[in-house]
Design a protein around this motif. Structure first.
Motif, mmCIF file in Angstrom:
data_model
loop_
_atom_site.group_PDB
_atom_site.id
_atom_site.type_symbol
_atom_site.label_atom_id
_atom_site.label_comp_id
_atom_site.label_asym_id
_atom_site.label_seq_id
_atom_site.Cartn_x
_atom_site.Cartn_y
_atom_site.Cartn_z
ATOM 1 N N GLN A 94 0.809 -1.198 0.000
ATOM 2 C CA GLN A 94 0.000 0.000 0.000
ATOM 3 C C GLN A 94 0.850 1.259 0.000
ATOM 4 N N LYS A 122 1.396 2.442 -2.427
ATOM 5 C CA LYS A 122 0.759 3.093 -3.565
ATOM 6 C C LYS A 122 0.153 4.429 -3.152
ATOM 7 N N PHE A 123 -0.362 4.527 -1.922
ATOM 8 C CA PHE A 123 -0.869 5.817 -1.453
ATOM 9 C C PHE A 123 0.268 6.846 -1.428
ATOM 10 N N ASP A 165 1.308 7.698 -5.074
ATOM 11 C CA ASP A 165 0.384 8.631 -5.721
ATOM 12 C C ASP A 165 0.632 10.060 -5.251
ATOM 13 N N TYR A 224 -6.080 -0.187 -0.800
ATOM 14 C CA TYR A 224 -5.908 0.682 -1.968
ATOM 15 C C TYR A 224 -6.729 0.177 -3.148
ATOM 16 N N GLN A 262 -8.795 4.471 -3.861
ATOM 17 C CA GLN A 262 -7.524 5.172 -3.967
ATOM 18 C C GLN A 262 -7.557 6.532 -3.253
ATOM 19 N N ASN A 302 -6.884 8.993 -0.603
ATOM 20 C CA ASN A 302 -5.827 9.009 0.400
ATOM 21 C C ASN A 302 -6.278 9.804 1.620
#
Length: 637
Positions: free
Chosen positions: A254, A256-257, A260, A330, A334, A336
């Motif tokens: 995660q 990925k947060f 991004d 996620y 998505q 955040n």
């Protein structure tokens, strides 16, 4: 009859193509199959963690050019079994494959299968446009035969695997492997190789980022084809189906947060002059994994509280974000919650009230009333239902006494409290209303955690960042942010605030935040009205961590406060993150004063520096004179 029909159809065409190929053979320059081509594509941004390991990629990705031998052996087997099972035998065209495709298309009444070989597909990718026409198909076949005459089978397969589009903006096997699995194409498993091979026919439709279940089902079909061709055994196929490929998983998934968030600040740095950039980030992959696991575990251990989401930010006192969890999953959302959400911080906002009071000259030991108070028709309530007449300022902060905090804010001025929040990095709108002192207006977890980090940083302003530098593929630095840390708090005030925050953990509402190892930590709880938001923001000497728990729709939770779930997440994260490290002071030590030798009392207590002796004597004399004047007035001389 089928074979005879196939030869009658394809024989003359193949002969004409062969003649045309021989005729044009010497009219072409020798091409470099390793040239990926100049097709227009979106600029690529690659993020790496604090150790230089690839973290995420955005834009169109090509990855590294790998030979067939350097790629996973499963990949070439999966692609050949799926796209061209006679690849190693034919000379660019496969009459049997063409006939089979033609027959199946005639049976179904529409196109269900193509007869193009891998070499033909390479010819289309390398030389031709994607238009569907007879002329293009003829030229494709001609180029395929020509390629077979000029290059070895291994070279052709290598060029094909490094050029094909595999969905999600990924070109080539290595680019797709990094995009979907966070690893090189050299390290692909059988299940992952089958999934990539299954993307070739319809990359956008089967992309696992679009529909993971569909991509896994397609990979299962590829595994069956590999069994049919003898590339793998039935047992190997069943084992791969039992453990299907998934998107980058495990600890750090995660991130990925975080990715991004950083990408949003760097995507415009890639341009025509620098279409491919690499972004060095502050992310610590170990701490990221601990953060994800801690949030997930603590939330799962305490079900039935009506808490649907959680977020966490961990940074150094200087603002380098080491871990970020923007939500529980996620893949589901998505959004955040650590960066984008603006939620009421509740009593964690009292940091700014008490800082304003300290700067106004109010000391922690000064006395304040916790009795009921009404301001503009609004009367705050205390969470524990008690309203002490008198308590110290420090006690009111540790116990999170709302009436005392409001009284203090009105005494020093709400404008001063709001200005304090602005100075420490809070950018969200704050209304000058009595309830502002209790955090009744939204703020982001990232901003609030950065404000607390300023206290640990000795009063030097902390701006949270995930960016170290931006460079091109050759290592040339394109951008390296400077992070000036202005002194926005007096170091003595910051030190006093750190002590008060420590008391909030040892004797106040934040007791659940104390790690099991006894490491000194400090922090403040926060709970908004009706338990819609629960916060804990705290720190050790090494890390500053903010935790939020709540629901995206703002619905109330059941008895969840900042001293509950968020404090438990903080405690467990700190214990594991700092395991085996020596504890540091909670705030930088104050600078040692430099005494003026002329104002020292020589010969008496030489280790103590004494200041303002003359001023002290004058003050004492004034006090004595005042006493005698009063005595004269009272007793008539």
């Amino acid at each position: 009859m089928r074979r005879l029909s196939a030869w009658l159809i394809t024989g003359p065409i193949g002969f004409l193509l062969l003649v045309a190929t021989i005729y044009t053979y010497f009219s072409f320059d020798v091409i470099d199959l390793r040239d990926p081509g100049q097709a227009q594509r979106r600029p690529s941004v690659t993020l790496v963690d604090d150790e230089g390991v690839r973290l995420a990629a955005f834009g169109d990705q090509r990855g590294d050019w790998l030979t067939v031998e350097e790629m996973s052996p499963w990949l070439s087997k999966a692609v050949v079994a799926t796209e061209d099972r006679r690849f190693w035998q034919h000379l660019g065209l496969d009459p049997i494959g063409i006939a089979r495709a033609l027959w199946r298309n005639l049976e179904s009444g529409h196109v269900v299968e193509g007869g193009s070989t891998i070499t033909q597909q390479l010819a289309k990718v390398a030389f031709l446009s994607p238009e569907r026409s007879l002329e293009r198909k003829i030229r494709e076949a001609m180029f395929a035969v020509w390629l077979e005459m000029r290059f070895s089978k291994s070279e052709l397969l290598e060029a094909y695997l490094n050029r094909i589009y595999l969905g999600g903006g990924a070109y080539g096997a290595d680019g797709a492997a990094w995009r979907y699995f966070g690893k090189s194409a050299s390290d692909l498993t059988l299940a992952e190789s089958a999934m990539l091979a299954g993307l070739i026919r319809a990359p956008s439709y089967y992309a696992p980022t679009r529909d993971l279940a569909l991509a896994q089902a397609r990979a299962g079909a590829v595994l069956d084809l590999m069994v049919d061709t003898g590339a793998i055994t039935e047992a190997q196929a069943e084992a791969a189906k039992a453990d299907p490929a998934t998107l980058s998983g495990g600890k750090g998934a995660q991130a990925k947060f975080f990715a991004d968030w950083v990408y949003g600040d760097t995507q415009d740095m890639a341009d025509e002059d620098h279409p491919d950039i690499q972004v060095m980030t502050t992310l610590d992959r170990r701490l990221q994994g601990i953060a994800e696991e801690t949030v997930r575990t603590v939330m799962a251990e305490r079900p039935g509280r009506g808490a649907g989401e959680a977020a966490l930010v961990a940074m150094t006192p200087q603002g380098e974000v080491l871990a970020m969890v923007g939500g529980l999953a996620y893949g589901d959302s998505q959004y955040n919650r650590a960066v984008q959400a603006r939620r009421q911080p509740g009593s964690s906002f009292k940091l700014f009230v008490y800082l304003a009071a300290l700067e106004a000259g109010i000391a922690p030991e000064d006395v304040i009333s916790g009795a009921p108070i009404t301001v503009g028709g609004w009367a705050p309530a205390n969470f524990n239902g008690t309203y002490p007449d008198y308590l110290s300022v420090g006690q009111s902060f540790a116990g999170s006494i709302n009436t005392a905090a409001v009284r203090l804010a009105e005494q020093v001025g709400r404008e001063r409290v709001i200005a304090e929040a602005r100075r420490l990095g809070i950018t969200t709108p704050l209304e000058n209303a009595p309830s502002v002192s209790l955090g009744a207006f939204g703020a982001s977890l990232l901003e609030m955690t950065g404000a607390y980090a300023t206290v640990v940083n000795g009063g030097r302003l902390t701006w949270p960042t995930g960016l170290v530098r931006v460079q091109d593929p050759d290592g040339e630095i394109l951008y390296q942010p400077s992070r000036p840390q202005d002194q926005v708090l007096d170091p003595a005030v910051a030190g006093t605030m750190a002590t008060m925050l420590r008391e909030a953990v040892t004797t106040g509402t934040g007791r659940n935040a104390q790690p099991e190892d006894g490491r000194p930590v400090a922090g403040k709880t926060g709970t908004s009205s009706w338990n819609r938001d629960a916060w804990f923001i705290g720190f050790s000497g090494e890390l500053v961590v903010g935790v939020w728990v709540g629901n995206d729709d703002g619905s109330p939770m059941r008895n969840v406060t900042g001293g509950g779930l968020p404090a438990h997440v903080f405690s467990r994260f700190m214990a594991e993150a700092l395991q085996g490290t020596a504890a540091r002071p909670l705030a930088p030590p104050l600078p040692e004063p430099k005494p003026d030798p002329g104002e020292l009392w020589a010969g008496e207590l030489p280790e103590v520096a004494r200041y303002g002796l003359d001023e002290a004597k004058d003050a004492m004399q004034d006090a004595v004179d005042g006493v005698f004047r009063n005595l004269e007035r009272w007793f008539g001389g």
